[in-house]
Design an enzyme around this catalytic site. Sequence first.
Site, mmCIF file in Angstrom:
data_model
loop_
_atom_site.group_PDB
_atom_site.id
_atom_site.type_symbol
_atom_site.label_atom_id
_atom_site.label_comp_id
_atom_site.label_asym_id
_atom_site.label_seq_id
_atom_site.Cartn_x
_atom_site.Cartn_y
_atom_site.Cartn_z
ATOM 1 N N ASP A 213 3.316 -6.925 -11.973
ATOM 2 C CA ASP A 213 2.637 -6.279 -10.854
ATOM 3 C C ASP A 213 3.267 -4.906 -10.583
ATOM 4 O O ASP A 213 4.499 -4.769 -10.610
ATOM 5 C CB ASP A 213 2.809 -7.183 -9.629
ATOM 6 C CG ASP A 213 2.036 -6.697 -8.427
ATOM 7 O OD1 ASP A 213 0.809 -6.721 -8.468
ATOM 8 O OD2 ASP A 213 2.680 -6.299 -7.436
ATOM 9 N N GLU A 276 0.254 -4.095 -14.852
ATOM 10 C CA GLU A 276 -0.566 -3.170 -14.078
ATOM 11 C C GLU A 276 0.103 -1.802 -14.144
ATOM 12 O O GLU A 276 1.247 -1.657 -13.734
ATOM 13 C CB GLU A 276 -0.613 -3.662 -12.635
ATOM 14 C CG GLU A 276 -1.498 -2.844 -11.750
ATOM 15 C CD GLU A 276 -1.339 -3.207 -10.281
ATOM 16 O OE1 GLU A 276 -2.291 -3.003 -9.543
ATOM 17 O OE2 GLU A 276 -0.256 -3.677 -9.878
HETATM 18 C C1 GLC Z 1 -0.684 -5.169 -6.951
HETATM 19 C C2 GLC Z 1 -1.651 -6.313 -6.775
HETATM 20 C C3 GLC Z 1 -2.332 -6.170 -5.462
HETATM 21 C C4 GLC Z 1 -1.293 -6.196 -4.371
HETATM 22 C C5 GLC Z 1 -0.219 -5.149 -4.624
HETATM 23 C C6 GLC Z 1 0.948 -5.364 -3.742
HETATM 24 O O1 GLC Z 1 -1.331 -3.944 -6.971
HETATM 25 O O2 GLC Z 1 -2.540 -6.348 -7.854
HETATM 26 O O3 GLC Z 1 -3.261 -7.189 -5.256
HETATM 27 O O4 GLC Z 1 -1.892 -5.956 -3.146
HETATM 28 O O5 GLC Z 1 0.268 -5.213 -5.942
HETATM 29 O O6 GLC Z 1 1.662 -6.471 -4.156
#
Ligand code: GLC
Length: 539
Positions: A213, A276
């Site tokens: 993440d 991500e």
């Molecule tokens: C990432 C996740 C998202 C979340 C953020 C904070 O971007 O995909 O859903 O809100 O992290 O943890």
Amino acid sequence: MDMRQTSCKSPQASDHAWWRSAVVYEIAVTSFQDSDGDGQGDLAGLLQRINYLTWLGIGAVWLTPIFKSPNQDFGYDIAEFCAVDPRFGTLDDFDKVVKALHDIGIRIILDLVPNHTSDQHVWFRESCSSRTDPKADWYIWADAGANGGPPNNWLSRFGGSAWEWCEERLQYYYHSFLPSQPDLNWRNLEVREAIAGVMRFWLDRGVDGFRVDASAVLIKDDLLRDNPRDPEAHDKTPPPQMHIPVFTDDRPEAMDCIEYIRGVLDQYNGKLLCGEVQGKTDRIGHFYGSSRPRLHLPLNFALLDSDWNAISIQATIDAYFNAIPKDAWPDFVIGGHDKHRVASKIGQAQARVLAMLVMTIRGTPFVFAGDEFGADRVPIPRARVQDPFETLVPGFQLGRDPERAPLRWDETDGGGFTAGEPWLPLSPDRGRNITAQQRDARSLLSLYRELIGLRRQEPCLVHGEYQPRRAQNDVFSFGRRLAETEILVALNFSGEPRRWEWRGCGMRLLSTVLNQRSGEVQGPLLLQPNEGIVVKVAG
Ligand code: GLC
Ligand code: MG
């Protein structure tokens, strides 16, 4: 044009990595299947639906966070990394899920959230308690700025300053997201080791990898320099996006953290690290790493961000293939828990074209549960909004509830999802559900299943070289080649019949219309409105 220059060749040696051929299916456990009537999906519910996953043919599931959490941000605010939240079940339930999936040949990857914790996490409670606590430096602390306010102008993605005052320490802490999600300090080696411990805990329990993440924001500028205002920002720009986040996002040192995480993963065999990543396509190549490996698969959202027509899609795909290193394995994401449902953007007819595109192009497909039957954005009445993004930055359609609504398995009130009151409303479109589409041999869901089956039958669709062709007349087409096998894919992006100017003959393997038997075809071909076809060229 010399085709060979832009085509993307495969290194033979690593072609056998499982994640190259697997279709990855993202499951938000909360919205998948409830087993105990509390209106929230859980691990026991997931177990009940395992036959569906086999039927569909996917190769791996990625579960969004299932860890202990006060659940202020869909579980991305973790209070205990090595524990399952009671609303999902127990560690024992988790082990059962891993075993059941592995028994049927499906891999499982988990969300790893290394950037921040919940403010309920014991690490943060300790770090907060005093400036001399052993964990004092585990989070990002700073003294007040000259005027007594926040140390600098950094903004939280969820609105307002990214700094929150802590009375106990008389200092500010930094949060990229909610104030209840303090950022860990990745410059601190103990923090790295602690996250490595979390990874080992789950790897030892048999998970096959992680989706990291927010991997691009792990390091923030240590001089705490202000972010510049984005000169292109205007009055329709959401306030948290008014700056160019040069000092908070995608810092060079963050790459070192990803390399560290990869190093831990590589102590195990055959595991996957996807993540991500931030920003535009031209940055994505850096996330693969060169001398030191980073992510196997930096998630590529370009299809979702692109305009939906043959020329734009061709340009988007070319730009992506050009941006990744020669030996890098591509991937294509068509949905996710942060992204608006693609079917609502391109419509149900074109959702079939997208299905064929993502299952036949070179790269690992990532599908978000629901995309396979054309789940739309679900309207959420104001009183039922759950996502803080919607309430904190209202008026910009940033809320993610419409795509996070529970799956509709059937047309009943609870949608086959729950016997209770679902945590978010289900789609009012009762007819669009999994059971109905399983029965209908021509549904979008049946098309997905056929396409996934075809990928399994034709190694060329997984491993074959990508050969660009010229988009023409609303038809985007490309070739795949593996040794003597050549497969062509032609996709009609128009709602009218279109001629596909291909000269040759071959066997039709599949049409998105699903009413024609496979058989010999000869080009040029007239494609039906919104039709895509896969043709194996006669050798
Ligand atoms: C990432 C996740 C998202 C979340 C953020 C904070 O971007 O995909 O859903 O809100 O992290 O943890
Ligand atoms: Mg439940």
